[in-house]
Scaffold this active site. Sequence first.
Site: not given
Length: 454
Positions: A92, A156
Amino acid sequence: MSSHPIAETIASLMPRAKTELAELVAFQSVADWAQFPKSESEAAANWVADALRAEGFQDVALLDTPDGTQSVYGFLPGPVGAPTVLLYAHYDVQPPLDDDAWISPAFELTERDGRWYGRGSADCKGGFIMHLLALRALKANGGVPVGVKVIVEGSEEQGTGGLQQYAEAHPELLAADTIVIGDAGNFRLGLPTVTATLRGMCLLKVKIDTLAGNLHSGMFGGAAPDALAALIRVLDSLRAADGSTTVDGLAADAVWEGLQYPEADFRADAKVLDGVGLIGDGTIADRLWARPAVTVLGIDCPPVIGATPSVHASAGALISLRVPPGVDTAEAIKLLEAHLVAHTPWQARLELEVVGQGQPFQANTDSPAYASMRAALEAAYPGQEMQISGMGGSIPLCNTLTSLYPDAEMLLIGLSEPEAQIHAVNESVSPEELERLSVAEALFLVNYAESKGN
């Protein structure tokens, strides 16, 4: 670069690495469905899973984590009796921010001036490619000498803790003898660095209400309590006159004893405008790695364009608090919330919501794994000694893994050196850095296996 066969193999794999990184960067995998489609993150997760399967990983799975995202797991068995190493990255990314400020499209890997530009190129899609390069080089030069687990997180950057919660519920899944977190970076381009400390973090939503609705500022301004003015006063209370973070009861005077960060270098790295002063006191390293820092990430209020002459009924903000090593994040949150309550003026109504948090981290730099990594980095960067630094950012998973596996050694390396400009527009990765660190990781796995008698 060393003439070691592993280095030669990785050099030959770099064109493929660029192609793969371009494919991965193309996914708009921002784990915030209000900004980008969930399908983009799901496609990125599937790409990672397919890459692991192609390398012979077993038990490859898309893990549905409690925050609604997916992390990707795979296991590559090693020789009998060999230690197990967990390799971490995340797919991500941060949103691109201002698309118009990107010289080339944020989600299109573009080579320019010897660097590869694109969101996630360094943080941290490039980190996953680094892991792939290291493993491919080992397979081409006698085999992978350890068991390898790979975990690639899907949220994250959002700080929502999905993988931490999943790991706590399945503690056997990520168990390993050593953990390599591929989400840090060299202190300076070309200077091999292991990160030993991370600040923790808290994301806190603040909302202030004062009126049932907006009022005409001419008729009511001067007596009616303005929520936006109250919010401004609250936010201002979080900084001293020199810009130092001031949260009542939270210590902000710790000293960093290790590698220092020259002020001139910091000004250049941060692109501070000529004549503008820095904030805080102490050394730059003290401020970045050893002390708390509050940042206002966003404010909910009317934009200038279209604003009306009104006293505002409501206003809100999102605050980030970076928590230094040695401080418990939960305690820091309590202090921050108490500070905000105490500094809210005019008996305004205050609502607080913690939307993300993670503990700070401090590694044991005397461990055998560090000795193996030192030798690997110094071989991959001839003539350079490994440096140990702190990092102002947060990787909440580190403390979760430390608590779950207290005997595991943990090292943090990665591609996020200052020129990478992670989280900013025009993020980029140095292909030379990617190549060197891939060599270092491969050599580390060899060294580590030998240190364990394999």
